[in-house]
Design a protein around this motif. Structure first.
Motif, PDB file in Angstrom:
ATOM      1  N   LYS A  98       0.836  -1.209   0.000  1.00  0.00           N
ATOM      2  CA  LYS A  98       0.000   0.000   0.000  1.00  0.00           C
ATOM      3  C   LYS A  98       0.867   1.254   0.000  1.00  0.00           C
ATOM      4  O   LYS A  98       0.608   2.206  -0.736  1.00  0.00           O
ATOM      5  CB  LYS A  98      -0.924   0.013   1.225  1.00  0.00           C
ATOM      6  CG  LYS A  98      -2.102  -0.917   1.107  1.00  0.00           C
ATOM      7  CD  LYS A  98      -2.948  -0.860   2.363  1.00  0.00           C
ATOM      8  CE  LYS A  98      -4.055  -1.874   2.315  1.00  0.00           C
ATOM      9  NZ  LYS A  98      -4.834  -1.897   3.562  1.00  0.00           N
ATOM     10  N   ALA A  99       1.897   1.286   0.827  1.00  0.00           N
ATOM     11  CA  ALA A  99       2.780   2.456   0.906  1.00  0.00           C
ATOM     12  C   ALA A  99       3.496   2.691  -0.426  1.00  0.00           C
ATOM     13  O   ALA A  99       3.631   3.827  -0.876  1.00  0.00           O
ATOM     14  CB  ALA A  99       3.794   2.276   2.029  1.00  0.00           C
ATOM     15  N   GLY A 108      -4.965  -8.275  -7.143  1.00  0.00           N
ATOM     16  CA  GLY A 108      -4.222  -9.517  -7.356  1.00  0.00           C
ATOM     17  C   GLY A 108      -3.768  -9.688  -8.794  1.00  0.00           C
ATOM     18  O   GLY A 108      -2.682 -10.181  -9.057  1.00  0.00           O
ATOM     19  N   GLY A 109      -4.617  -9.276  -9.740  1.00  0.00           N
ATOM     20  CA  GLY A 109      -4.242  -9.367 -11.155  1.00  0.00           C
ATOM     21  C   GLY A 109      -3.079  -8.459 -11.505  1.00  0.00           C
ATOM     22  O   GLY A 109      -2.236  -8.798 -12.322  1.00  0.00           O
ATOM     23  N   GLN A 110      -3.026  -7.293 -10.893  1.00  0.00           N
ATOM     24  CA  GLN A 110      -1.927  -6.363 -11.150  1.00  0.00           C
ATOM     25  C   GLN A 110      -0.630  -6.872 -10.528  1.00  0.00           C
ATOM     26  O   GLN A 110       0.450  -6.617 -11.042  1.00  0.00           O
ATOM     27  CB  GLN A 110      -2.254  -4.984 -10.591  1.00  0.00           C
ATOM     28  CG  GLN A 110      -3.375  -4.284 -11.330  1.00  0.00           C
ATOM     29  CD  GLN A 110      -3.825  -3.027 -10.611  1.00  0.00           C
ATOM     30  OE1 GLN A 110      -3.998  -3.018  -9.393  1.00  0.00           O
ATOM     31  NE2 GLN A 110      -4.021  -1.965 -11.375  1.00  0.00           N
ATOM     32  N   LEU A 111      -0.733  -7.574  -9.414  1.00  0.00           N
ATOM     33  CA  LEU A 111       0.468  -8.060  -8.721  1.00  0.00           C
ATOM     34  C   LEU A 111       1.050  -9.318  -9.367  1.00  0.00           C
ATOM     35  O   LEU A 111       2.224  -9.630  -9.168  1.00  0.00           O
ATOM     36  CB  LEU A 111       0.161  -8.338  -7.254  1.00  0.00           C
ATOM     37  CG  LEU A 111      -0.104  -7.117  -6.388  1.00  0.00           C
ATOM     38  CD1 LEU A 111      -0.539  -7.538  -4.993  1.00  0.00           C
ATOM     39  CD2 LEU A 111       1.123  -6.237  -6.314  1.00  0.00           C
ATOM     40  N   VAL A 121       7.129  -4.351  -8.312  1.00  0.00           N
ATOM     41  CA  VAL A 121       7.668  -3.282  -9.164  1.00  0.00           C
ATOM     42  C   VAL A 121       8.573  -3.840 -10.264  1.00  0.00           C
ATOM     43  O   VAL A 121       8.453  -3.459 -11.426  1.00  0.00           O
ATOM     44  CB  VAL A 121       8.443  -2.243  -8.313  1.00  0.00           C
ATOM     45  CG1 VAL A 121       9.107  -1.194  -9.198  1.00  0.00           C
ATOM     46  CG2 VAL A 121       7.523  -1.580  -7.303  1.00  0.00           C
ATOM     47  N   PHE A 122       9.476  -4.732  -9.917  1.00  0.00           N
ATOM     48  CA  PHE A 122      10.477  -5.212 -10.864  1.00  0.00           C
ATOM     49  C   PHE A 122      10.210  -6.619 -11.394  1.00  0.00           C
ATOM     50  O   PHE A 122      10.928  -7.090 -12.271  1.00  0.00           O
ATOM     51  CB  PHE A 122      11.869  -5.219 -10.214  1.00  0.00           C
ATOM     52  CG  PHE A 122      12.339  -3.864  -9.789  1.00  0.00           C
ATOM     53  CD1 PHE A 122      12.846  -2.968 -10.713  1.00  0.00           C
ATOM     54  CD2 PHE A 122      12.275  -3.478  -8.459  1.00  0.00           C
ATOM     55  CE1 PHE A 122      13.284  -1.719 -10.323  1.00  0.00           C
ATOM     56  CE2 PHE A 122      12.715  -2.228  -8.057  1.00  0.00           C
ATOM     57  CZ  PHE A 122      13.216  -1.348  -8.993  1.00  0.00           C
ATOM     58  N   GLY A 123       9.215  -7.306 -10.848  1.00  0.00           N
ATOM     59  CA  GLY A 123       8.980  -8.699 -11.198  1.00  0.00           C
ATOM     60  C   GLY A 123       8.549  -8.916 -12.635  1.00  0.00           C
ATOM     61  O   GLY A 123       7.832  -8.107 -13.220  1.00  0.00           O
ATOM     62  N   LEU A 124       9.024 -10.014 -13.196  1.00  0.00           N
ATOM     63  CA  LEU A 124       8.660 -10.427 -14.550  1.00  0.00           C
ATOM     64  C   LEU A 124       7.976 -11.782 -14.450  1.00  0.00           C
ATOM     65  O   LEU A 124       8.551 -12.730 -13.911  1.00  0.00           O
ATOM     66  CB  LEU A 124       9.903 -10.583 -15.425  1.00  0.00           C
ATOM     67  CG  LEU A 124      10.797  -9.366 -15.600  1.00  0.00           C
ATOM     68  CD1 LEU A 124      12.143  -9.786 -16.165  1.00  0.00           C
ATOM     69  CD2 LEU A 124      10.128  -8.368 -16.505  1.00  0.00           C
ATOM     70  N   LYS A 125       6.760 -11.873 -14.935  1.00  0.00           N
ATOM     71  CA  LYS A 125       6.074 -13.162 -14.944  1.00  0.00           C
ATOM     72  C   LYS A 125       6.502 -13.888 -16.214  1.00  0.00           C
ATOM     73  O   LYS A 125       6.266 -13.417 -17.323  1.00  0.00           O
ATOM     74  CB  LYS A 125       4.565 -12.973 -14.915  1.00  0.00           C
ATOM     75  CG  LYS A 125       3.805 -14.275 -14.806  1.00  0.00           C
ATOM     76  CD  LYS A 125       2.314 -14.023 -14.681  1.00  0.00           C
ATOM     77  CE  LYS A 125       1.559 -15.318 -14.530  1.00  0.00           C
ATOM     78  NZ  LYS A 125       0.112 -15.066 -14.435  1.00  0.00           N
ATOM     79  N   MET A 126       7.149 -15.022 -16.033  1.00  0.00           N
ATOM     80  CA  MET A 126       7.697 -15.764 -17.174  1.00  0.00           C
ATOM     81  C   MET A 126       6.973 -17.098 -17.305  1.00  0.00           C
ATOM     82  O   MET A 126       6.705 -17.765 -16.306  1.00  0.00           O
ATOM     83  CB  MET A 126       9.187 -16.024 -16.968  1.00  0.00           C
ATOM     84  CG  MET A 126       9.994 -14.798 -16.639  1.00  0.00           C
ATOM     85  SD  MET A 126      10.827 -13.991 -17.970  1.00  0.00           S
ATOM     86  CE  MET A 126      11.876 -15.188 -18.643  1.00  0.00           C
TER      87      MET A 126
END
Length: 193
Positions: A98-99, A108-111, A121-126
């Motif tokens: 949240k911060a 959840g879909g955005q995460l 922020v930096f994650g890549l779903k592979m």
């Protein structure tokens, strides 16, 4: 901005804060934020002494010295992975998310499965697809006395999704040490990974 906002709101958890490692990680994150703030405020180069010192305290391999006592050169990828690992481990949960995202936790879909600020922020779903090519080649031998339907021996592909913090791109060779493939484009390097 999300990393900075996450760092600003960071407070060590009570379970981590009591341990020596938790204290070093908290110092590392505070030093990272301080360095980022100093870079924003100064038009000149800054000396990130506190970040360097807290990095060496958190990761002793970064404090190694050579025979003459001079600091040994360290791998940038190892430094990046170490910092991201600590940030991900320390800045997890709904309050951190949240911060980092302006007071609202992303859906959840955005995460995409991320449970910490770094992966959000930096994650890549592979997507990874595993196939077995050996069964199909074994079934194409027409001289085999026990000729079977080729489709009966095809193993279905196994598809999985993983969250990664960096994109791995091989810059030379292939998956084995004897390969002499030269990489001229990032797409080629990713394909070899």
């Amino acid at each position: 901005p999300q990393l900075r906002d996450g760092l600003k709101s960071y407070t060590p958890s009570s379970s981590n804060g009591a341990s020596q490692q938790g204290q070093m990680h908290a110092l590392l994150l505070k030093s990272l934020l301080s360095t980022m703030d100093s870079l924003d405020k100064s038009p000149n180069a800054i000396s990130p002494n506190n970040l360097v010192m807290s990095t060496k305290m958190s990761f002793p391999q970064m404090a190694q010295t050579g025979p003459g006592g001079a600091p040994m050169q360290q791998d940038a990828e190892e430094f990046y992975s170490s910092i991201m690992g600590v940030c991900a481990g320390e800045m997890r949960g709904d309050s951190s998310l949240k911060a980092a995202f302006g007071g609202e936790k992303p859906s959840g879909g955005q995460l995409d499965g991320a449970d910490n600020v770094i992966d959000a922020v930096f994650g890549l779903k592979m997507e990874e697809t595993l196939t077995c090519d050996e069964l199909t080649t074994a079934s194409t031998d027409k001289d085999d006395a026990m000729d079977t339907d080729a489709n009966a021996l095809v193993e279905p592909a196994v598809v999985s999704y993983d969250l990664h913090r960096k994109l791995v791109c091989n810059i030379q060779g292939g998956s084995d040490s004897s390969s002499q493939v030269n990489i001229t484009h990032i797409g080629e390097g990713i394909q070899l990974s």
